[in-house]
Design a protein around this motif. Structure first.
Motif, PDB file in Angstrom:
ATOM      1  N   THR A  88     119.543   5.381  42.923  1.00  0.00           N
ATOM      2  CA  THR A  88     119.218   4.932  41.578  1.00  0.00           C
ATOM      3  C   THR A  88     120.432   5.121  40.670  1.00  0.00           C
ATOM      4  O   THR A  88     121.342   5.889  40.983  1.00  0.00           O
ATOM      5  CB  THR A  88     118.012   5.734  41.041  1.00  0.00           C
ATOM      6  N   SER A  89     120.426   4.464  39.524  1.00  0.00           N
ATOM      7  CA  SER A  89     121.526   4.659  38.568  1.00  0.00           C
ATOM      8  C   SER A  89     121.380   5.982  37.810  1.00  0.00           C
ATOM      9  O   SER A  89     122.334   6.493  37.267  1.00  0.00           O
ATOM     10  CB  SER A  89     121.577   3.493  37.580  1.00  0.00           C
ATOM     11  N   ASN A  90     120.165   6.539  37.786  1.00  0.00           N
ATOM     12  CA  ASN A  90     119.965   7.835  37.159  1.00  0.00           C
ATOM     13  C   ASN A  90     120.468   8.901  38.120  1.00  0.00           C
ATOM     14  O   ASN A  90     120.129   8.904  39.296  1.00  0.00           O
ATOM     15  CB  ASN A  90     118.482   8.055  36.843  1.00  0.00           C
ATOM     16  N   LEU A  91     121.282   9.816  37.617  1.00  0.00           N
ATOM     17  CA  LEU A  91     121.957  10.769  38.489  1.00  0.00           C
ATOM     18  C   LEU A  91     121.076  11.893  39.020  1.00  0.00           C
ATOM     19  O   LEU A  91     121.467  12.564  39.974  1.00  0.00           O
ATOM     20  CB  LEU A  91     123.159  11.364  37.757  1.00  0.00           C
ATOM     21  N   ILE A  92     119.905  12.128  38.451  1.00  0.00           N
ATOM     22  CA  ILE A  92     119.102  13.243  38.946  1.00  0.00           C
ATOM     23  C   ILE A  92     117.727  12.841  39.464  1.00  0.00           C
ATOM     24  O   ILE A  92     117.139  13.561  40.250  1.00  0.00           O
ATOM     25  CB  ILE A  92     118.963  14.379  37.902  1.00  0.00           C
ATOM     26  N   ILE A  93     117.200  11.706  39.042  1.00  0.00           N
ATOM     27  CA  ILE A  93     115.867  11.295  39.508  1.00  0.00           C
ATOM     28  C   ILE A  93     115.730   9.791  39.345  1.00  0.00           C
ATOM     29  O   ILE A  93     116.351   9.196  38.470  1.00  0.00           O
ATOM     30  CB  ILE A  93     114.745  12.031  38.735  1.00  0.00           C
ATOM     31  N   ASN A  94     114.927   9.174  40.217  1.00  0.00           N
ATOM     32  CA  ASN A  94     114.617   7.761  40.021  1.00  0.00           C
ATOM     33  C   ASN A  94     113.323   7.679  39.215  1.00  0.00           C
ATOM     34  O   ASN A  94     112.332   8.307  39.553  1.00  0.00           O
ATOM     35  CB  ASN A  94     114.507   7.026  41.354  1.00  0.00           C
ATOM     36  N   LEU A  95     113.373   6.964  38.134  1.00  0.00           N
ATOM     37  CA  LEU A  95     112.213   6.878  37.241  1.00  0.00           C
ATOM     38  C   LEU A  95     111.207   5.833  37.712  1.00  0.00           C
ATOM     39  O   LEU A  95     110.059   5.858  37.291  1.00  0.00           O
ATOM     40  CB  LEU A  95     112.657   6.582  35.810  1.00  0.00           C
ATOM     41  N   ASP A  96     111.640   4.930  38.574  1.00  0.00           N
ATOM     42  CA  ASP A  96     110.700   3.981  39.138  1.00  0.00           C
ATOM     43  C   ASP A  96     110.136   4.569  40.431  1.00  0.00           C
ATOM     44  O   ASP A  96     110.401   5.713  40.763  1.00  0.00           O
ATOM     45  CB  ASP A  96     111.381   2.629  39.379  1.00  0.00           C
ATOM     46  N   HIS A  97     109.371   3.835  41.141  1.00  0.00           N
ATOM     47  CA  HIS A  97     108.806   4.250  42.432  1.00  0.00           C
ATOM     48  C   HIS A  97     107.969   5.528  42.340  1.00  0.00           C
ATOM     49  O   HIS A  97     108.200   6.481  43.071  1.00  0.00           O
ATOM     50  CB  HIS A  97     109.904   4.424  43.481  1.00  0.00           C
ATOM     51  N   ASP A  98     106.990   5.536  41.468  1.00  0.00           N
ATOM     52  CA  ASP A  98     106.114   6.712  41.393  1.00  0.00           C
ATOM     53  C   ASP A  98     105.341   6.936  42.691  1.00  0.00           C
ATOM     54  O   ASP A  98     104.806   8.022  42.917  1.00  0.00           O
ATOM     55  CB  ASP A  98     105.167   6.630  40.203  1.00  0.00           C
ATOM     56  N   GLU A  99     105.320   5.917  43.561  1.00  0.00           N
ATOM     57  CA  GLU A  99     104.694   6.123  44.872  1.00  0.00           C
ATOM     58  C   GLU A  99     105.520   7.079  45.739  1.00  0.00           C
ATOM     59  O   GLU A  99     105.059   7.558  46.768  1.00  0.00           O
ATOM     60  CB  GLU A  99     104.476   4.782  45.602  1.00  0.00           C
ATOM     61  N   VAL A 120     115.726  15.047  47.665  1.00  0.00           N
ATOM     62  CA  VAL A 120     114.468  15.125  46.932  1.00  0.00           C
ATOM     63  C   VAL A 120     114.729  15.773  45.580  1.00  0.00           C
ATOM     64  O   VAL A 120     115.532  16.690  45.472  1.00  0.00           O
ATOM     65  CB  VAL A 120     113.448  15.993  47.719  1.00  0.00           C
ATOM     66  N   SER A 121     114.056  15.291  44.542  1.00  0.00           N
ATOM     67  CA  SER A 121     114.105  15.938  43.233  1.00  0.00           C
ATOM     68  C   SER A 121     112.904  16.868  43.124  1.00  0.00           C
ATOM     69  O   SER A 121     111.801  16.516  43.534  1.00  0.00           O
ATOM     70  CB  SER A 121     114.060  14.899  42.115  1.00  0.00           C
ATOM     71  N   PHE A 122     113.114  18.067  42.553  1.00  0.00           N
ATOM     72  CA  PHE A 122     112.047  19.058  42.363  1.00  0.00           C
ATOM     73  C   PHE A 122     112.058  19.440  40.893  1.00  0.00           C
ATOM     74  O   PHE A 122     113.100  19.841  40.360  1.00  0.00           O
ATOM     75  CB  PHE A 122     112.305  20.266  43.261  1.00  0.00           C
ATOM     76  N   PHE A 123     110.919  19.316  40.227  1.00  0.00           N
ATOM     77  CA  PHE A 123     110.907  19.404  38.771  1.00  0.00           C
ATOM     78  C   PHE A 123     109.528  19.745  38.248  1.00  0.00           C
ATOM     79  O   PHE A 123     108.567  19.859  39.007  1.00  0.00           O
ATOM     80  CB  PHE A 123     111.362  18.059  38.182  1.00  0.00           C
ATOM     81  N   ASN A 124     109.439  19.837  36.927  1.00  0.00           N
ATOM     82  CA  ASN A 124     108.177  20.062  36.237  1.00  0.00           C
ATOM     83  C   ASN A 124     107.586  18.699  35.895  1.00  0.00           C
ATOM     84  O   ASN A 124     108.216  17.898  35.206  1.00  0.00           O
ATOM     85  CB  ASN A 124     108.406  20.894  34.971  1.00  0.00           C
ATOM     86  N   ARG A 125     106.378  18.439  36.361  1.00  0.00           N
ATOM     87  CA  ARG A 125     105.751  17.119  36.198  1.00  0.00           C
ATOM     88  C   ARG A 125     105.550  16.755  34.735  1.00  0.00           C
ATOM     89  O   ARG A 125     105.764  15.613  34.325  1.00  0.00           O
ATOM     90  CB  ARG A 125     104.414  17.102  36.948  1.00  0.00           C
ATOM     91  N   GLU A 126     105.138  17.702  33.911  1.00  0.00           N
ATOM     92  CA  GLU A 126     104.904  17.420  32.489  1.00  0.00           C
ATOM     93  C   GLU A 126     106.198  16.968  31.804  1.00  0.00           C
ATOM     94  O   GLU A 126     106.208  16.008  31.038  1.00  0.00           O
ATOM     95  CB  GLU A 126     104.336  18.659  31.803  1.00  0.00           C
ATOM     96  N   LEU A 127     107.304  17.653  32.107  1.00  0.00           N
ATOM     97  CA  LEU A 127     108.598  17.270  31.523  1.00  0.00           C
ATOM     98  C   LEU A 127     109.047  15.899  32.017  1.00  0.00           C
ATOM     99  O   LEU A 127     109.626  15.114  31.276  1.00  0.00           O
ATOM    100  CB  LEU A 127     109.660  18.327  31.843  1.00  0.00           C
ATOM    101  N   TYR A 128     108.754  15.584  33.263  1.00  0.00           N
ATOM    102  CA  TYR A 128     109.068  14.285  33.852  1.00  0.00           C
ATOM    103  C   TYR A 128     108.318  13.174  33.130  1.00  0.00           C
ATOM    104  O   TYR A 128     108.898  12.147  32.759  1.00  0.00           O
ATOM    105  CB  TYR A 128     108.728  14.313  35.340  1.00  0.00           C
ATOM    106  N   GLU A 129     107.015  13.368  32.925  1.00  0.00           N
ATOM    107  CA  GLU A 129     106.194  12.357  32.257  1.00  0.00           C
ATOM    108  C   GLU A 129     106.667  12.134  30.819  1.00  0.00           C
ATOM    109  O   GLU A 129     106.708  10.993  30.342  1.00  0.00           O
ATOM    110  CB  GLU A 129     104.715  12.748  32.292  1.00  0.00           C
TER     111      GLU A 129
END
Length: 144
Positions: A88-99, A120-129
């Motif tokens: 992805t163009s985002n350096l830490i997570i892909n914002l598309d493909h929620d599947e 794999v990205s590992f993160f806090n779901r609330e902050l992601y949303e």
């Protein structure tokens, strides 16, 4: 003495019982604060998503250099890329493909298509949303 160069793709050089995975532990989406955790000799045929999360949390809480990440509630993983796959163009997570969110902790990594050099990205779901609603990075604005 000459060394042979292999034509085997790196994702196939190790068996699924000895894979190397890179986890992008994300502290802040807005500031792109992340640190990579490399795990070696992961058995993809036996390790579950939940076990991978626990391995990562344990490393963050016990290994040196992770103190700034210890207050982040890490609860969600998402596939970033497989070896030789499109990034992805985002350096830490892909914002598309929620599947690609790994929401079932009981799933075996190999069954999800994991192979050597999967990231794999590992993160806090609330902050992601929250970041998905307003995907602006603050450090870019500060540099302009």
């Amino acid at each position: 003495m000459s060394e042979e160069i292999s034509d085997t793709p790196t994702n196939l050089t190790l068996p699924k019982t000895q894979a190397t995975l890179t986890l992008r532990i994300i502290k802040s989406f807005e500031f792109r604060t992340e640190k990579s955790l490399v795990l070696h000799n992961v058995n993809l045929e036996e390790t579950t998503v939940g076990q991978l999360k626990e391995l990562a949390r344990q490393a963050v809480h016990t290994q040196p250099g992770w103190k700034p990440y210890r207050n982040v509630q890490l609860d969600t993983m998402k596939l970033y890329t497989k070896a030789h796959g499109a990034k992805t163009s985002n350096l830490i997570i892909n914002l598309d493909h929620d599947e690609w969110l790994l929401s079932d902790d009981s799933r075996i990594l190999a069954d999800l298509g994991f192979e050597n050099e999967t990231e794999v990205s590992f993160f806090n779901r609330e902050l992601y949303e929250q970041f998905k609603v307003h995907p602006e990075t603050k450090w870019e604005n500060a540099q302009s």
